[in-house]
Design a protein around this motif. Structure first.
Motif, PDB file in Angstrom:
ATOM      1  N   PRO A   1      10.779  -0.294 -20.956  1.00  0.00           N
ATOM      2  CA  PRO A   1      10.704   0.957 -21.498  1.00  0.00           C
ATOM      3  C   PRO A   1      10.769   2.319 -20.516  1.00  0.00           C
ATOM      4  CG  PRO A   1       9.206  -0.344 -22.558  1.00  0.00           C
ATOM      5  CD  PRO A   1       9.685  -1.171 -21.312  1.00  0.00           C
ATOM      6  N   LEU A   2      10.683   1.775 -19.258  1.00  0.00           N
ATOM      7  CA  LEU A   2      10.628   2.829 -18.392  1.00  0.00           C
ATOM      8  C   LEU A   2      12.238   3.333 -17.928  1.00  0.00           C
ATOM      9  CD1 LEU A   2       8.430   1.445 -15.742  1.00  0.00           C
ATOM     10  CD2 LEU A   2       7.784   2.992 -17.352  1.00  0.00           C
ATOM     11  N   ARG A   3      13.113   2.646 -18.543  1.00  0.00           N
ATOM     12  CA  ARG A   3      14.419   2.790 -18.234  1.00  0.00           C
ATOM     13  C   ARG A   3      14.850   2.819 -16.737  1.00  0.00           C
ATOM     14  NH1 ARG A   3      14.832   6.941 -23.417  1.00  0.00           N
ATOM     15  NH2 ARG A   3      14.306   8.270 -21.894  1.00  0.00           N
ATOM     16  N   GLN A   4      15.488   4.056 -16.417  1.00  0.00           N
ATOM     17  CA  GLN A   4      15.606   4.480 -14.954  1.00  0.00           C
ATOM     18  C   GLN A   4      14.336   4.867 -13.988  1.00  0.00           C
ATOM     19  OE1 GLN A   4      18.799   3.317 -13.831  1.00  0.00           O
ATOM     20  NE2 GLN A   4      18.913   2.725 -16.224  1.00  0.00           N
ATOM     21  N   ALA A   5      13.371   4.851 -14.600  1.00  0.00           N
ATOM     22  CA  ALA A   5      12.028   5.395 -13.666  1.00  0.00           C
ATOM     23  C   ALA A   5      11.481   3.991 -12.900  1.00  0.00           C
ATOM     24  CB  ALA A   5      11.131   5.820 -14.605  1.00  0.00           C
ATOM     25  N   LYS A   6      11.482   4.146 -11.791  1.00  0.00           N
ATOM     26  CA  LYS A   6      11.189   3.043 -10.844  1.00  0.00           C
ATOM     27  C   LYS A   6       9.470   2.897 -11.086  1.00  0.00           C
ATOM     28  CE  LYS A   6      12.112   2.526  -6.489  1.00  0.00           C
ATOM     29  NZ  LYS A   6      12.436   2.925  -5.171  1.00  0.00           N
ATOM     30  N   ALA A   7       9.020   3.889 -11.150  1.00  0.00           N
ATOM     31  CA  ALA A   7       7.500   3.905 -11.292  1.00  0.00           C
ATOM     32  C   ALA A   7       6.821   3.047 -10.468  1.00  0.00           C
ATOM     33  CB  ALA A   7       6.958   3.779 -12.781  1.00  0.00           C
TER      34      ALA A   7
END
Length: 944
Positions: free
Chosen positions: A374-380
C-alpha cells in the motif's frame, strides 16, 4: 452576594488567539497585533453569568486596564493599543458575576508579539553552493559577536524545506519539521523564538540543519511524480538582538554564511532519512569550530516574504514502546507497537563503525510479513550508519512515517526491544472532546477516529500519512471537520489551512483544487464535495468555535467557489455530465474504480451546488451582507427546485435509488418537510435490504446515521452502527484496526490487503460518524455558535447501557451522560458557567437550564426483546431483522460452503416479499439441512 461568600475561581482560563506556542514554555507567541481573547470561568455557583470583566495589560511602559460589559468572554476583540513587533507583555483577567461576586485575577499570561513590521524581513534564502544530489540536506552556520548586555534575542527563521536552528550547540525549540507545509509560492511562515538565554558574551554561533521536506518532494501518481516547488532546499533567518541600552543588531542569512553537506545524506517525506554518523562534524554549531574548509553558501531566490506562524506547531507528543517482537516466516525481525501511529523511531544502539541499521515501516502485516504494497512508491525507510564511537541515541529528523510495524535489519548483537521507541508526532493541539459507551467495539471505533485525526493533522489535514501521497485532500476534511472540531481545538489549524485554500483558489479562477496545497500536475477542475470545503469548513468553525470573523475572512472564497459551480450548472441549474469523485469508495465500487458508486454523480454534484449556495447565503446574512445573502438564497432555491423536479418523485423516491442520495436530500434540506418522512422511510428500507451493512462512500457515510435518526429510524441507525460484517464501521475493529481505514475492506477477511492500487489503513473520512456519536448518541452539541447555548438531547440506543460525551467548549467543560436501568434513563449533564442549555430528554420532555450540574430521569418503555419462532417460510426482511436468526442462517451455510454464505450475505436483497427458503436454491442440500437444524435449536432456546 458578596465575593467573599461566593468565590469565583478562574484557573488557567485566559486564551489568546493565534498562539503558536513556541519555546520556551510559558511564553505565548502571537501572530497579529490585536489578537482576540477568550477566558473561561470556573465556579461552583449555579446559574452563574458574567456581568462584566476587567482585563489588565502590563508592558515595559506600565499597566493599563480595559473593561468588558456584559457576558462576552469568547473571542473578545483586543481592547488595548495594538502590539508592536517583539512586544513582551503580561495579561490578566478577572470577572464579576450577575450575583455581584468578583473573582481573583487569573494566572498571568505572558505574550510575545511574533510578527515583524512591514519591510523588516531582511534575511536572504541560502543553500548549498554545489549540491551533489537532488534535494541534498545540509548544515549552515555563521559566527557573530555579542558585544554588550542583552535585553532580548529573538530568532525569526523559515525554510523552503524543513529545518532546525541551534545557538551555540543548543536547539532553539522542541519543534519538528519546521516550518511545515503551505503553498510556498503564495505563503511561507516563519517561527519566532526567544533565544535570549542561549547567547553568551563574545563569539556565538547560529547553526541551521536543513533538508528538502515537502518543498523538494516529488508529487504525482502512476509514474508522473515530479518536483513541484524546487530542486534544492534553502533556509532563511534573522536573529534580532536588543541590548539593554536600546541598540539593536540583526544577524541574518546572507552570502557570508557557510554551508556543507551534513550526516543526513538523503532525505524525503516519502523516502525517509539516511544518516551516516561517520560524517558528523563535532562542534560545528559551537564557537571555536574551524569552518575554514566550508564553502560560502549560494543565495537563492525568495519566493515570498514569510509571515508569522498562526497555527499550531508540530512536536513529539507521545512515546510508544514496543509491544511485541515478531520473527516473520522469512526470518525478519519486526516490531509491533500495538497502535497505527505517525512519527518515527528513536533507538539507542552501539556497534562497530560502518554498521548499517535499516528501519522499514508499514501499517499492517500481510500473511505475517511486512505489508508494504500500500505504500506504493514511498520507501518509508530510514538508515543509520554507525561511527563506532560508543552508544548513541538517534531518530530521523526530516521525515515521518505512518506505521504500526517496523522491520529492523542490521542490528549489531542481540536485539533489545527496550532500545527502540516510537515517537508520535503531530500538530500540538489541545484535546477537547471525549466519548465512551457500554459497547466496547464502538469505543474502539471512536479511539480509532482519534488516532486517525492525530496522524493526519500534521501541519496540513491530510488524507493519509504513510504512502506516496499525504496530501491535503479537500473532500476528506470537508466531511470530517465537525468531528475534528469536537475532539481537538482545531480552530487555528483549520483557519490557517483555509488561508491556503483561498490563496490556491485565487490563482485557479475560483476553483478549489482537489488538494491544498495544490501540487498535482494537470488542469485544476472542480469536484463536488471536495471543493465545497470552501463553504463547509468555515461554517463548521463558526458553528463550533463561535468565530464570525472566519466567515468574514472566507466569504469571498465561499462566493468564488459557489459562482464556479453555479456556472457549471447552467440554465438547468443541475451540475451534470462532468467529472466527479461523487460518493467515493462506495463499497459496491470495484477496487480499481472507486468512483463507481450507486448514487449517480449528478445527484451528488447538484446537492452540493445547493449546499454551498445555501451556506454562502447564511454566512452573508450573519455578516449583514443583505444583498449578497439574497442573491445566493435565490440561487439555492432555484437549484433546490431543479433537484426536486429532476431527481425526486412526488412519492419520495430518488431516480438514483441509493442511500447517499436520500441522505443528502434529507440532511441538506433539499426536500420539503412533507417529503422528508417518505425519503427517510425509503432510506431505512434500503439499509435493511442491504443487510444493515454500509452502502455509502465518503459523501454519504458521514450523514447516513443522522438522516435515519432525523426521520425516526434510530433503530436502523443502531443496527448500522453495531454491524460487524463487512462493509461496516466495526468490521475493521474486529480485524484489529487501530485507526480508520480508507476502504471498508482495506484488509480482507483472509488477511490479504485489498487488491486495489489505493489502500490506506489510516484515513479519517469514514470516521466522521463520530460526530453523530457525540451529538446524537451521547447528546452533546452546540445549539448556538460556540456553545453559548448547548443542545442536550441524548438518544439512547437499544443494547447500550450508557453513553457519555465531554467537550471543552469556549465557555468551559460541558458533559452529558445517560445510564439505563430497566425502563429508567438517568441523564446527568454539566453546563459551563456563562452559558445555558436547551434540553430534550428521552421521554420527550423539553426544558431550558442555566449553568451547573443537572440530573433528570426519564421513563422509556423497554423494547420487547422477545423473538418469535423462526422458519424457512419467514420473509427475508423478517430474517435480517432478527440478528440471532440471521447469524444462525449464514453461519450454518458457512459451515458447508463459506464462499456461498459470504456471497449470500453480501448480495442478497433482504426484502419483505421473499422467503428464506428461496435462499435454498443457491446452497447445497446439506447446508439447507443445517439451516433447518439451526432454526430448530434457536426455537427451542426461545421456548425456554
Amino acid at each position: 452576594m458578596s465575593s467573599a461568600s461566593t468565590p469565583v475561581a478562574i484557573r488557567n482560563s485566559l486564551v489568546v488567539e493565534g498562539v503558536s506556542a513556541q519555546a520556551p514554555r510559558g511564553l505565548d507567541v502571537v501572530a497579529e497585533a490585536a489578537p482576540r481573547l477568550t477566558w473561561r470561568t470556573v465556579t461552583d455557583v449555579p446559574d452563574w453569568t458574567q456581568q462584566s470583566a476587567e482585563l489588565e495589560l502590563t508592558t515595559s511602559s506600565g499597566t493599563s486596564t480595559a473593561s468588558v460589559s456584559g457576558s462576552d468572554s469568547v473571542l473578545v476583540e483586543w481592547p488595548f493599543t495594538p502590539l508592536a513587533p517583539r512586544d513582551d507583555v503580561v495579561l490578566r483577567v478577572r470577572v464579576t458575576g450577575s450575583d455581584g461576586s468578583t473573582s481573583q485575577w487569573s494566572r498571568p499570561l505572558r505574550i510575545r508579539a511574533g510578527f515583524l513590521a512591514e519591510g523588516e524581513w531582511v534575511a536572504t534564502p541560502v543553500g548549498l553552493a554545489h549540491p551533489a544530489t537532488g534535494a541534498q540536506p545540509g548544515l549552515a552556520r555563521t559566527v557573530f559577536e555579542v558585544s554588550g548586555d542583552v535585553a532580548s534575542a529573538v530568532l525569526y527563521a523559515t525554510a523552503l524545506g524543513v529545518y532546525q536552528a541551534s545557538v551555540n550547540g543548543t536547539d532553539v525549540d522542541d519543534q519538528v519539521l519546521k516550518p511545515g507545509w503551505t503553498p510556498y509560492q503564495w505563503r511561507l511562515v516563519h517561527e519566532t523564538t526567544d533565544v535570549t538565554g542561549l547567547l553568551v558574551p563574545g563569539a556565538n554561533v547560529l547553526g541551521i540543519r536543513f533538508a528538502g521536506g515537502w518543498a523538494t518532494e516529488r508529487y504525482g501518481f502512476r509514474g508522473q511524480a515530479a518536483p513541484f516547488y524546487t530542486e534544492q532546499p534553502s533556509v532563511a533567518g534573522q536573529l534580532v538582538i536588543t541590548y539593554t541600552d536600546g541598540t539593536r543588531e540583526v544577524v541574518a542569512t546572507d552570502s557570508g554564511w557557510r554551508a556543507v553537506p551534513g550526516p543526513v545524506t538523503a532525505s524525503g517525506i516519502y523516502a525517509g532519512d539516511d544518516h551516516d554518523q561517520q560524517l558528523e562534524r563535532s562542534g560545528w554549531d559551537r564557537p571555536g569550530y574551524d569552518d575554514g574548509d566550508w564553502p560560502a553558501v549560494t543565495v537563492r531566490e525568495a519566493l515570498v516574504t514569510p509571515t508569522a506562524r498562526n497555527s499550531p506547531v508540530v512536536r513529539r507528543i507521545e512515546e510508544v514502546a514496543v509491544r511485541e517482537v515478531i520473527t516473520t516466516p522469512s526470518g525478519r525481525t519486526v516490531l509491533d507497537f500495538g497502535q497505527n501511529l505517525v512519527g518515527r523511531l528513536r533507538l539507542t544502539v552501539d556497534g562497530p563503525a560502518g554498521t548499517v541499521i535499516t528501519l522499514r515501516h508499514a501499517e499492517v502485516l500481510e500473511h505475517d510479513e511486512l505489508g508494504t504494497r500500500p505504500l506504493r512508491q514511498a520507501k518509508a525507510t530510514d538508515t543509520l550508519t554507525l561511527a563506532g564511537a560508543g552508544p548513541v541515541t538517534w531518530e530521523p529528523e526530516f521525515t515521518f512515517h505512518g506505521f504500526r510495524y517496523a522491520e529492523v535489519d542490521g542490528w549489531p548483537g542481540t536485539f533489545d526491544p527496550t532500545a527502540v521507541t516510537a515517537q508520535v508526532i503531530h500538530s500540538d493541539m489541545e484535546r477537547t472532546g471525549w466519548f465512551a459507551s457500554s459497547h466496547d467495539l464502538v469505543d474502539r471505533l471512536h479511539e480509532n477516529v482519534v488516532w486517525g485525526l492525530r496522524g493526519n493533522f500534521l501541519y496540513v489535514p491530510t488524507d493519509c500519512p504513510q504512502r506516496d501521497e499525504r496530501l491535503g485532500w479537500t473532500g476528506d476534511i470537508q466531511v470530517f471537520a465537525p468531528t475534528a472540531s469536537f475532539l481537538y481545538d482545531v480552530h487555528s489549524f483549520l483557519s490557517s489551512w483555509l488561508t491556503d485554500l483561498e490563496l490556491e483558489q485565487r490563482h485557479a479562477a475560483g476553483i478549489v483544487p482537489f488538494v491544498v496545497p495544490s501540487v498535482l500536475a494537470g488542469r485544476v477542475r472542480p469536484a463536488a464535495a471536495w471543493g465545497d470545503a470552501a463553504t463547509v469548513v468555515p461554517t463548521v468553525l463558526h458553528e463550533r468555535f463561535g468565530d464570525e470573523r472566519v466567515l468574514a475572512d472566507q466569504l469571498a472564497s465561499m462566493r468564488a467557489w459557489t459562482d464556479v459551480i453555479v456556472g457549471r450548472s447552467g440554465e438547468r441549474h443541475l451540475w451534470e455530465g462532468q467529472f466527479q469523485f461523487a460518493d467515493w469508495l462506495d463499497p459496491s465500487a470495484p477496487p480499481e474504480r472507486p468512483a463507481e458508486a450507486k448514487t449517480h454523480p449528478d445527484i451528488v454534484a447538484t446537492a452540493y451546488v445547493f449546499r454551498s449556495a445555501d451556506l454562502t447565503a447564511r454566512a452573508a446574512t450573519l455578516l449583514g451582507e443583505a444583498a449578497v445573502a439574497e442573491t445566493y438564497a435565490a440561487i439555492a432555491e432555484r437549484v433546490r427546485q431543479a433537484f426536486l423536479a429532476e431527481y425526486v418523485t412526488p412519492a419520495g423516491r430518488l431516480v438514483s435509488d441509493a442511500q447517499t442520495g436520500y441522505a443528502l436530500a434529507i440532511m441538506f434540506d433539499l426536500a420539503p418537510a412533507e417529503q422528508q418522512q417518505a425519503l427517510g422511510d425509503r432510506l431505512a428500507e434500503l439499509v435493511r435490504s442491504g443487510g444493515y451493512t454500509i452502502g455509502t462512500g465518503f459523501v454519504g457515510t458521514p450523514i447516513v446515521a443522522d438522516a435515519l435518526t432525523r426521520t425516526g429510524h434510530l433503530e436502523t441507525a443502531t443496527r448500522l452502527l453495531t454491524q460487524t460484517a463487512c462493509p461496516s464501521w466495526l468490521y475493521p475493529v474486529t480485524m484489529g484496526a487501530t485507526t480508520i481505514w480508507e476502504r471498508w475492506d482495506s484488509m480482507l477477511a483472509d488477511g490479504t490487503i485489498n487488491p486495489g492500487e489505493m489502500t490506506s489503513f489510516n484515513h479519517y473520512a469514514l470516521g466522521a460518524v463520530a460526530d453523530w456519536l457525540h451529538r446524537v448518541v451521547a447528546g452533546l452539541a452546540p445549539a448556538t455558535p460556540g456553545y453559548g447555548v448547548i443542545r442536550i438531547a441524548p438518544q439512547p440506543l437499544t443494547g447500550f447501557d450508557f453513553a457519555e460525551a465531554r467537550h471543552l467548549t469556549p465557555y468551559g467543560p460541558a458533559s452529558v451522560r445517560w445510564d439505563r436501568d430497566g425502563d429508567q434513563i438517568r441523564v446527568v449533564a454539566e453546563v459551563p458557567p456563562n452559558s445555558s442549555a436547551e434540553v430534550s430528554l428521552p421521554d420527550g420532555q423539553e426544558l431550558t437550564v442555566r449553568s451547573g450540574r443537572h440530573t433528570w430521569t426519564s421513563t422509556v418503555a423497554v423494547a420487547d426483546t422477545g423473538r418469535p419462532a423462526v422458519s424457512v417460510d419467514m420473509t427475508l426482511a423478517e430474517l435480517v431483522d432478527d440478528p440471532e436468526a440471521f447469524a444462525a442462517t449464514i453461519g450454518a451455510i458457512a459451515e458447508i460452503d463459506p464462499a456461498t454464505a459470504d456471497d449470500l450475505r453480501r448480495h442478497t436483497a433482504w426484502l419483505p416479499g421473499r422467503q428464506v427458503k428461496e435462499l435454498f436454491e443457491r446452497v447445497p442440500q446439506d447446508a439447507r439441512d443445517r439451516v433447518v437444524g439451526a432454526f430448530g435449536a434457536l426455537n427451542a432456546s426461545r421456548a425456554g
